[in-house]
Design a protein around this motif. Structure first.
Motif, PDB file in Angstrom:
ATOM      1  N   MET A   1       1.029  -1.016   0.249  1.00 38.23           N
ATOM      2  CA  MET A   1      -0.156   0.113   0.154  1.00 38.23           C
ATOM      3  C   MET A   1       0.857   1.449  -0.013  1.00 38.23           C
ATOM      4  N   SER A   2       0.014   2.174  -0.447  1.00 38.94           N
ATOM      5  CA  SER A   2       1.338   3.468  -1.016  1.00 38.94           C
ATOM      6  C   SER A   2       1.132   3.853   0.867  1.00 38.94           C
ATOM      7  N   LYS A   3       1.855   5.069   1.100  1.00 39.46           N
ATOM      8  CA  LYS A   3       2.196   6.112   1.986  1.00 39.46           C
ATOM      9  C   LYS A   3       1.020   7.154   1.843  1.00 39.46           C
ATOM     10  N   ARG A   4       0.680   7.326   3.301  1.00 38.97           N
ATOM     11  CA  ARG A   4      -0.374   8.360   3.415  1.00 38.97           C
ATOM     12  C   ARG A   4      -0.252   9.778   3.513  1.00 38.97           C
ATOM     13  N   SER A   5      -0.846  10.088   2.606  1.00 39.71           N
ATOM     14  CA  SER A   5       0.004  12.041   2.529  1.00 39.71           C
ATOM     15  C   SER A   5      -0.667  12.081   3.956  1.00 39.71           C
ATOM     16  N   VAL A   6       0.205  13.634   4.403  1.00 37.50           N
ATOM     17  CA  VAL A   6      -0.055  14.330   5.308  1.00 37.50           C
ATOM     18  C   VAL A   6      -0.102  16.057   5.291  1.00 37.50           C
ATOM     19  N   LEU A   7      -0.831  16.883   5.285  1.00 35.24           N
ATOM     20  CA  LEU A   7      -0.690  18.320   5.204  1.00 35.24           C
ATOM     21  C   LEU A   7      -1.028  18.514   7.140  1.00 35.24           C
ATOM     22  N   ILE A   8       0.449  19.217   7.631  1.00 37.07           N
ATOM     23  CA  ILE A   8       0.529  19.850   8.271  1.00 37.07           C
ATOM     24  C   ILE A   8       0.277  21.850   8.009  1.00 37.07           C
ATOM     25  N   ILE A   9      -0.821  22.092   9.190  1.00 36.92           N
ATOM     26  CA  ILE A   9      -1.203  23.257   9.408  1.00 36.92           C
ATOM     27  C   ILE A   9      -1.174  23.690  10.563  1.00 36.92           C
ATOM     28  N   ASP A  10      -0.201  24.593  10.555  1.00 40.94           N
ATOM     29  CA  ASP A  10      -0.350  25.917  11.451  1.00 40.94           C
ATOM     30  C   ASP A  10       0.353  27.107  11.086  1.00 40.94           C
ATOM     31  N   ASP A  11      -0.170  28.498  12.568  1.00 46.52           N
ATOM     32  CA  ASP A  11       0.514  29.483  12.103  1.00 46.52           C
ATOM     33  C   ASP A  11       1.782  29.489  12.306  1.00 46.52           C
ATOM     34  N   GLU A  12       2.413  28.604  12.958  1.00 48.59           N
ATOM     35  CA  GLU A  12       3.200  28.529  14.014  1.00 48.59           C
ATOM     36  C   GLU A  12       4.447  28.154  13.335  1.00 48.59           C
ATOM     37  N   GLU A  13       5.975  27.998  12.739  1.00 50.69           N
ATOM     38  CA  GLU A  13       6.724  27.028  12.799  1.00 50.69           C
ATOM     39  C   GLU A  13       6.954  26.105  13.300  1.00 50.69           C
ATOM     40  N   PRO A  14       6.982  26.570  14.996  1.00 48.06           N
ATOM     41  CA  PRO A  14       8.216  25.583  15.379  1.00 48.06           C
ATOM     42  C   PRO A  14       6.589  23.760  15.709  1.00 48.06           C
ATOM     43  N   GLY A  15       5.194  24.791  15.430  1.00 45.50           N
ATOM     44  CA  GLY A  15       4.689  23.961  15.609  1.00 45.50           C
ATOM     45  C   GLY A  15       4.255  22.300  14.605  1.00 45.50           C
ATOM     46  N   ARG A  16       4.671  23.467  13.218  1.00 49.39           N
ATOM     47  CA  ARG A  16       4.956  22.659  11.986  1.00 49.39           C
ATOM     48  C   ARG A  16       5.959  21.690  12.145  1.00 49.39           C
ATOM     49  N   ARG A  17       6.983  22.234  13.003  1.00 46.40           N
ATOM     50  CA  ARG A  17       8.130  21.575  12.591  1.00 46.40           C
ATOM     51  C   ARG A  17       8.144  20.207  13.623  1.00 46.40           C
ATOM     52  N   LEU A  18       6.765  20.478  14.394  1.00 44.36           N
ATOM     53  CA  LEU A  18       7.611  19.348  15.438  1.00 44.36           C
ATOM     54  C   LEU A  18       6.803  18.348  15.021  1.00 44.36           C
ATOM     55  N   VAL A  19       5.008  18.488  14.217  1.00 38.19           N
ATOM     56  CA  VAL A  19       5.271  17.740  14.355  1.00 38.19           C
ATOM     57  C   VAL A  19       5.471  16.673  13.066  1.00 38.19           C
ATOM     58  N   LYS A  20       6.522  17.000  11.725  1.00 40.68           N
ATOM     59  CA  LYS A  20       6.942  16.811  10.946  1.00 40.68           C
ATOM     60  C   LYS A  20       8.328  15.660  11.735  1.00 40.68           C
ATOM     61  N   GLN A  21       8.530  16.013  13.150  1.00 40.64           N
ATOM     62  CA  GLN A  21       9.494  15.256  14.014  1.00 40.64           C
ATOM     63  C   GLN A  21       8.715  14.148  14.500  1.00 40.64           C
ATOM     64  N   TYR A  22       7.738  14.244  15.424  1.00 37.17           N
ATOM     65  CA  TYR A  22       6.969  12.989  15.760  1.00 37.17           C
ATOM     66  C   TYR A  22       6.369  11.943  14.890  1.00 37.17           C
ATOM     67  N   LEU A  23       5.965  12.167  13.731  1.00 36.03           N
ATOM     68  CA  LEU A  23       5.536  11.386  12.788  1.00 36.03           C
ATOM     69  C   LEU A  23       7.178  10.650  11.401  1.00 36.03           C
ATOM     70  N   GLU A  24       8.496  11.617  11.793  1.00 39.86           N
ATOM     71  CA  GLU A  24       9.328  10.266  11.317  1.00 39.86           C
ATOM     72  C   GLU A  24       9.824   9.111  10.984  1.00 39.86           C
ATOM     73  N   PRO A  25       9.323   8.740  12.149  1.00 39.36           N
ATOM     74  CA  PRO A  25       9.438   7.055  12.216  1.00 39.36           C
ATOM     75  C   PRO A  25       8.065   6.423  11.687  1.00 39.36           C
ATOM     76  N   TYR A  26       6.785   7.109  11.488  1.00 35.82           N
ATOM     77  CA  TYR A  26       5.813   6.439  10.814  1.00 35.82           C
ATOM     78  C   TYR A  26       6.371   6.764   9.325  1.00 35.82           C
ATOM     79  N   THR A  27       7.101   5.635   9.385  1.00 32.29           N
ATOM     80  CA  THR A  27       7.602   4.995   7.588  1.00 32.29           C
ATOM     81  C   THR A  27       6.449   5.495   6.769  1.00 32.29           C
ATOM     82  N   ASN A  28       4.302   4.518   6.384  1.00 29.76           N
ATOM     83  CA  ASN A  28       4.135   4.463   6.494  1.00 29.76           C
ATOM     84  C   ASN A  28       3.137   6.254   5.357  1.00 29.76           C
ATOM     85  N   PHE A  29       3.808   6.934   6.789  1.00 34.83           N
ATOM     86  CA  PHE A  29       2.919   8.327   6.104  1.00 34.83           C
ATOM     87  C   PHE A  29       4.623   9.284   5.852  1.00 34.83           C
ATOM     88  N   ARG A  30       3.690  10.558   4.517  1.00 35.76           N
ATOM     89  CA  ARG A  30       4.319  10.779   4.371  1.00 35.76           C
ATOM     90  C   ARG A  30       3.999  12.200   4.071  1.00 35.76           C
TER      91      ARG A  30
END
Length: 242
Positions: A1-30
């Motif tokens: 199954m192909s990776k599931r696409s994720v869109l991160i929406i937050d007006d603060e850059e640190p908030g977006r960066r944190l989601v990306k960091q926490y999401l890294e181990p989940y290889t089924n998501f991009r």
């Protein structure tokens, strides 16, 4: 199954960066993209058609809730916000979860684990090769002017999700069902009632034509309504094009 696409929406850059960091181990998501305000969110959700959205509430241009009211593509949504007073509204909007800032990696992991355990993203094969079953509904009761009208499912042109409810479109009327689109889909024959989107289901007997335009596929119903086919469901429509 192909990776599931994720869109991160937050007006603060640190908030977006944190989601990306926490999401890294989940290889089924991009991570397909990021947005810093509500107007970008509306544009990119409709354009990218992500499977999952991490959505802040208070943003310039449009709030997270306002954005959800103005989108055509309906993704799964995880709210991320510093305000706990929006939790009830979030779940009424069918949110998968509500992450209250500042949330920990452990809290984030619990959300992702729940997504995986509940199989909230069904395999596409479930739609492209549906199992033939018996006992599908021939008629359903739908609310109409404070009464329940008994309509034949053959009369249904298409169904669209509306929060926890579903709008049912026939040639002559539109009805609002108190049952969600996923529950209704289980009652309908998957050989005839085909998903174009997580939020849209069409009766193939009432499809007038299908066409491509700028890399997208559109279905035209008998009443002239044109419906966009979501990227994850295009393979099913292509299989039907002989």
């Amino acid at each position: 199954m192909s990776k599931r696409s994720v869109l991160i929406i937050d007006d603060e850059e640190p908030g977006r960066r944190l989601v990306k960091q926490y999401l890294e181990p989940y290889t089924n998501f991009r991570v397909a993209g990021e947005c810093s305000n509500g107007l970008e969110a509306i544009r990119d959700i409709n354009l990218m058609e992500p499977d999952l959205v991490f959505l802040d509430v208070q943003m310039p241009g449009a709030s997270g809730f306002e954005a959800l009211k103005r989108i055509e593509h309906v993704p799964y949504v995880i709210f991320t916000t510093a305000y706990d007073r929006y939790a009830i509204d979030a779940f009424e909007a069918s949110a998968v979860d509500y992450l209250l800032k500042p949330y920990t990696k452990e809290r984030f992991d619990r959300t992702m684990t729940r997504l995986e355990q509940q199989h909230i993203f069904p395999a596409l094969e479930a739609f492209t090769n549906p199992v033939q079953q018996e006992g599908f509904a021939d008629r359903i009761l739908v609310e109409h002017q404070k009464r329940y009208k008994n309509i034949a499912v053959d009369e249904i042109l298409y169904l669209k999700a509306r929060g926890d409810h579903a709008e049912i479109y026939t040639k002559n009327a539109t009805y609002l069902s108190s049952v969600g689109i996923s529950a209704l889909a289980e009652r309908l024959n998957p050989r005839l009632y085909v998903r174009l989107h997580r939020s849209t289901l069409v009766n193939m007997n009432h499809v007038k034509e299908v066409y491509r335009d700028v890399g997208k596929i559109f279905v035209v119903m008998e009443n002239g309504v044109e419906l966009n086919v979501g990227r994850n469901y295009q393979s099913l429509i292509k299989e039907l094009m002989v």
